[in-house]
Design a protein around this motif. Structure first.
Motif, mmCIF file in Angstrom:
data_model
loop_
_atom_site.group_PDB
_atom_site.id
_atom_site.type_symbol
_atom_site.label_atom_id
_atom_site.label_comp_id
_atom_site.label_asym_id
_atom_site.label_seq_id
_atom_site.Cartn_x
_atom_site.Cartn_y
_atom_site.Cartn_z
ATOM 1 N N SER A 251 -27.389 9.019 4.465
ATOM 2 C CA SER A 251 -27.586 7.644 4.915
ATOM 3 C C SER A 251 -26.300 7.058 5.491
ATOM 4 C CB SER A 251 -28.053 6.763 3.749
ATOM 5 O OG SER A 251 -28.046 5.396 4.113
ATOM 6 N N VAL A 252 -26.467 6.239 6.532
ATOM 7 C CA VAL A 252 -25.320 5.550 7.119
ATOM 8 C C VAL A 252 -24.735 4.538 6.149
ATOM 9 C CG1 VAL A 252 -26.681 3.702 8.182
ATOM 10 C CG2 VAL A 252 -24.519 4.372 9.212
ATOM 11 N N ALA A 253 -25.498 4.142 5.136
ATOM 12 C CA ALA A 253 -24.981 3.194 4.138
ATOM 13 C C ALA A 253 -23.758 3.763 3.426
ATOM 14 C CB ALA A 253 -26.063 2.837 3.125
ATOM 15 N N TRP A 254 -23.675 5.090 3.326
ATOM 16 C CA TRP A 254 -22.497 5.691 2.697
ATOM 17 C C TRP A 254 -21.233 5.396 3.484
ATOM 18 C CZ3 TRP A 254 -23.987 11.268 0.683
ATOM 19 C CH2 TRP A 254 -25.074 11.152 -0.198
ATOM 20 N N LEU A 255 -21.370 5.212 4.796
ATOM 21 C CA LEU A 255 -20.219 4.807 5.598
ATOM 22 C C LEU A 255 -19.709 3.446 5.146
ATOM 23 C CD1 LEU A 255 -18.281 5.064 8.031
ATOM 24 C CD2 LEU A 255 -20.110 4.124 9.471
ATOM 25 N N GLY A 256 -20.618 2.559 4.781
ATOM 26 C CA GLY A 256 -20.205 1.264 4.252
ATOM 27 C C GLY A 256 -19.376 1.403 2.986
ATOM 28 N N LEU A 257 -19.726 2.368 2.122
ATOM 29 C CA LEU A 257 -18.927 2.611 0.912
ATOM 30 C C LEU A 257 -17.519 3.045 1.283
ATOM 31 C CD1 LEU A 257 -21.529 4.593 -1.259
ATOM 32 C CD2 LEU A 257 -20.916 2.171 -1.440
ATOM 33 N N PHE A 258 -17.427 3.939 2.260
ATOM 34 C CA PHE A 258 -16.110 4.424 2.683
ATOM 35 C C PHE A 258 -15.271 3.281 3.245
ATOM 36 C CE2 PHE A 258 -13.079 6.080 5.699
ATOM 37 C CZ PHE A 258 -12.560 7.200 5.077
ATOM 38 N N ALA A 263 -10.910 -0.698 2.921
ATOM 39 C CA ALA A 263 -10.421 -2.071 3.012
ATOM 40 C C ALA A 263 -9.738 -2.487 1.715
ATOM 41 C CB ALA A 263 -11.574 -3.017 3.328
ATOM 42 N N THR A 264 -10.313 -2.094 0.596
ATOM 43 C CA THR A 264 -9.699 -2.391 -0.706
ATOM 44 C C THR A 264 -8.341 -1.729 -0.833
ATOM 45 O OG1 THR A 264 -11.900 -2.557 -1.720
ATOM 46 C CG2 THR A 264 -10.026 -2.245 -3.209
ATOM 47 N N GLY A 265 -8.256 -0.461 -0.432
ATOM 48 C CA GLY A 265 -6.980 0.245 -0.496
ATOM 49 C C GLY A 265 -5.929 -0.375 0.396
ATOM 50 N N THR A 266 -6.329 -0.805 1.592
ATOM 51 C CA THR A 266 -5.388 -1.449 2.509
ATOM 52 C C THR A 266 -4.838 -2.736 1.907
ATOM 53 O OG1 THR A 266 -6.492 -0.509 4.456
ATOM 54 C CG2 THR A 266 -5.120 -2.453 4.809
ATOM 55 N N ILE A 267 -5.718 -3.549 1.333
ATOM 56 C CA ILE A 267 -5.278 -4.810 0.710
ATOM 57 C C ILE A 267 -4.332 -4.534 -0.452
ATOM 58 C CG2 ILE A 267 -6.061 -6.825 -0.586
ATOM 59 C CD1 ILE A 267 -8.638 -6.719 1.080
ATOM 60 N N VAL A 311 -13.754 7.423 -3.004
ATOM 61 C CA VAL A 311 -12.409 7.892 -3.338
ATOM 62 C C VAL A 311 -11.617 8.196 -2.060
ATOM 63 C CG1 VAL A 311 -11.072 9.692 -4.484
ATOM 64 C CG2 VAL A 311 -13.139 8.792 -5.566
ATOM 65 N N ALA A 312 -12.249 8.902 -1.124
ATOM 66 C CA ALA A 312 -11.565 9.216 0.137
ATOM 67 C C ALA A 312 -11.250 7.943 0.914
ATOM 68 C CB ALA A 312 -12.426 10.144 0.985
ATOM 69 N N GLY A 313 -12.166 6.976 0.889
ATOM 70 C CA GLY A 313 -11.914 5.707 1.565
ATOM 71 C C GLY A 313 -10.761 4.948 0.945
ATOM 72 N N LEU A 314 -10.694 4.938 -0.381
ATOM 73 C CA LEU A 314 -9.591 4.250 -1.058
ATOM 74 C C LEU A 314 -8.256 4.890 -0.714
ATOM 75 C CD1 LEU A 314 -8.718 2.099 -3.138
ATOM 76 C CD2 LEU A 314 -9.000 3.856 -4.914
ATOM 77 N N VAL A 315 -8.196 6.219 -0.727
ATOM 78 C CA VAL A 315 -6.949 6.918 -0.399
ATOM 79 C C VAL A 315 -6.554 6.657 1.056
ATOM 80 C CG1 VAL A 315 -5.899 9.200 -0.121
ATOM 81 C CG2 VAL A 315 -7.285 8.705 -2.138
ATOM 82 N N ALA A 316 -7.529 6.695 1.972
ATOM 83 C CA ALA A 316 -7.236 6.415 3.381
ATOM 84 C C ALA A 316 -6.758 4.981 3.563
ATOM 85 C CB ALA A 316 -8.474 6.670 4.236
ATOM 86 N N GLY A 317 -7.352 4.036 2.824
ATOM 87 C CA GLY A 317 -6.922 2.642 2.911
ATOM 88 C C GLY A 317 -5.505 2.443 2.405
ATOM 89 N N LEU A 318 -5.160 3.115 1.303
ATOM 90 C CA LEU A 318 -3.785 3.037 0.800
ATOM 91 C C LEU A 318 -2.804 3.585 1.835
ATOM 92 C CD1 LEU A 318 -4.402 4.214 -2.885
ATOM 93 C CD2 LEU A 318 -3.743 1.913 -2.156
ATOM 94 N N ALA A 319 -3.192 4.692 2.487
ATOM 95 C CA ALA A 319 -2.342 5.261 3.542
ATOM 96 C C ALA A 319 -2.192 4.285 4.697
ATOM 97 C CB ALA A 319 -2.936 6.583 4.026
ATOM 98 N N ASN A 320 -3.292 3.660 5.102
ATOM 99 C CA ASN A 320 -3.243 2.691 6.196
ATOM 100 C C ASN A 320 -2.384 1.481 5.839
ATOM 101 O OD1 ASN A 320 -4.222 1.498 8.758
ATOM 102 N ND2 ASN A 320 -5.274 0.077 7.407
ATOM 103 N N GLY A 321 -2.422 1.085 4.579
ATOM 104 C CA GLY A 321 -1.614 -0.052 4.144
ATOM 105 C C GLY A 321 -0.124 0.165 4.329
ATOM 106 N N TRP A 322 0.308 1.418 4.270
ATOM 107 C CA TRP A 322 1.730 1.724 4.491
ATOM 108 C C TRP A 322 2.182 1.361 5.903
ATOM 109 C CZ3 TRP A 322 5.740 2.744 1.513
ATOM 110 C CH2 TRP A 322 5.528 3.206 0.230
ATOM 111 N N LEU A 323 1.233 1.281 6.833
ATOM 112 C CA LEU A 323 1.596 1.034 8.228
ATOM 113 C C LEU A 323 1.825 -0.433 8.545
ATOM 114 C CD1 LEU A 323 -1.026 3.433 9.858
ATOM 115 C CD2 LEU A 323 1.405 3.885 9.515
ATOM 116 N N SER A 324 1.536 -1.315 7.613
ATOM 117 C CA SER A 324 1.650 -2.758 7.886
ATOM 118 C C SER A 324 3.023 -3.168 8.415
ATOM 119 C CB SER A 324 1.298 -3.559 6.635
ATOM 120 O OG SER A 324 -0.047 -3.347 6.280
#
Length: 405
Positions: A251-258, A263-267, A311-324
């Motif tokens: 389901s595409v809804a899983w993309l929403g979870l990611f 977004a949570t990880g970035t914040i 989990v993968a989304g959270l890790v990717a968000g944390l990585a993205n947050g480093w770029l701020s």
């Protein structure tokens, strides 16, 4: 008195409402259009192709955005872009609903609809503070409101669109994009002032803006490395995870979870960096961002499930947050007024520089091999990029000691 104050503040309010409508439509299109292309062709490479074309159009549009905006004027640039985008999305929705949409037609309409997105973005962003003054708002308040709204949309619109597509179906969402574009067009026509055109722009102004950027606080190697990391983070959300879900029949809804987890990880990472007394070194920013993205790919390699999506989304968000820190420096340059739109467009284009190439690279890897093989390949490239980027930044550290100030 209240009516006068409300009327005076309308241009800025109308601009922000139009941005909300337009960016929401873009978020729906970013999720839906590659999905539609896969349904039409059953090809991951074609799915990547439409993302590549839109990325290239946006990138080139940003480079020449200041030139086009000064030639046509901010109001005309924004309105023409909104009208073209609305008409293109309307044609896509009609043909898709009637099962008459073909891949070539879809690619052409998608290209036409985004052809002025870059110049329109530069035109409206460059005039935001001037519109705020006309609306009796302070520059600081305007920037704060604009950044807050843009940040909330960036973090929530894509996740919300994925869930909505899953609930109501792609054909209905195609009409939501049309409605969002129409609302944005109407709001812009009622709120965006008519600015006096300045002197005719010259293409040489873009080169002059490039020289201005070279003398800015952020170093070019740091900007390029950060751009590569940001580009992959965007590709991960817009292309890799949706393609994986389509290949697995999920389901595409899983993309929403990611996206929600990212977004949570970035914040979380942004709050952590804000609490530090000193900014991290460019080497740490680039290496940790790229290694975090590599780890996210490794998690997706293990399994495609709701848990690994989060989990993968959270890790990717944390990585993205480093770029701020990098993009605060890149996107908040203070150039003179005469070259502000050109520098702004160039800054946006540098931020998106690697996005089109990364679309095609990941599309080719997934289309020619398999998703799991592509995960290993991309994780290796990201790890290699972290090592090469760190070594490059270390080699120029002594020459450019103020890279992140």
């Amino acid at each position: 008195m209240f009516q006068l104050q409300r009327r005076v503040r309308w241009p800025f309010v109308g601009l922000q409402l139009s941005n909300i409508a337009l960016n929401s439509s873009h978020a729906f299109a970013a999720v839906l259009y590659p999905w539609i292309m896969y349904d039409l062709t059953r090809s991951v490479v074609c799915m990547a192709l439409i993302a590549f074309v839109n990325g290239m159009v946006l990138l080139i549009g940003m480079v020449f955005g200041g030139y086009v905006a000064e030639m046509l004027g901010a109001r005309h640039t924004a309105l023409i872009s909104a009208k073209i985008g609305m008409l293109a999305s309307l044609m896509i929705a009609i043909l898709y609903m009637a099962d008459l949409l073909h891949p070539g037609t879809f690619l052409l309409l998608s290209f036409a609809g985004s052809i002025l997105d870059g110049p329109a973005t530069v035109a409206t962003e460059e005039k935001t503070q001037e519109i705020a003054r006309l609306s009796r708002l302070s520059s600081a308040a305007a920037v704060s409101i604009d950044d807050t709204i843009d940040g909330l949309l960036l973090l929530t619109a894509s996740a919300a669109s994925a869930f909505i597509i899953a609930v109501i179906g792609p054909k209905d969402v195609a009409w939501w994009i049309v409605i969002g574009n129409f609302i944005a067009m109407m709001l812009l026509s009622f709120s965006l002032p008519r600015f006096r055109l300045g002197p005719a722009p010259k293409l040489g102004d873009i080169l002059h803006a490039g020289r201005r950027f070279r003398t800015a606080a952020v170093s070019l190697p740091f900007a390029l490395c950060a751009s590569a990391a940001l580009g992959f983070f965007m590709v991960l959300q817009i292309f890799i995870v949706p393609a994986a879900l389509r290949l697995q029949g999920e389901s595409v809804a899983w993309l929403g979870l990611f996206i929600a987890a990212s977004a949570t990880g970035t914040i979380m990472m942004n709050l952590h960096l804000a609490s530090r007394h000193a900014l991290p070194a460019p080497t740490a920013i680039v290496s940790k961002a790229l290694l975090g993205l590599a780890l996210s790919m490794g998690i997706l390699w293990i399994e495609i499930s709701p848990m690994t999506m989060m989990v993968a989304g959270l890790v990717a968000g944390l990585a993205n947050g480093w770029l701020s820190p990098a993009f605060v420096a890149i996107l908040q340059l203070k150039p003179p007024r005469d070259c502000r739109p050109h520098v702004m467009g160039l800054s946006y284009s540098i931020a998106l520089l690697f996005l089109p190439v990364e679309y095609m690279l990941t599309g080719a890897a997934m289309g020619l091999t398999s998703f799991r093989t592509a995960c290993i390949f991309l994780a290796f490239l990201l790890s290699l990029g972290a090592a090469v980027g760190a070594a490059w930044l270390e080699s120029v550290r002594d020459e450019e000691p103020q890279a992140v100030d």
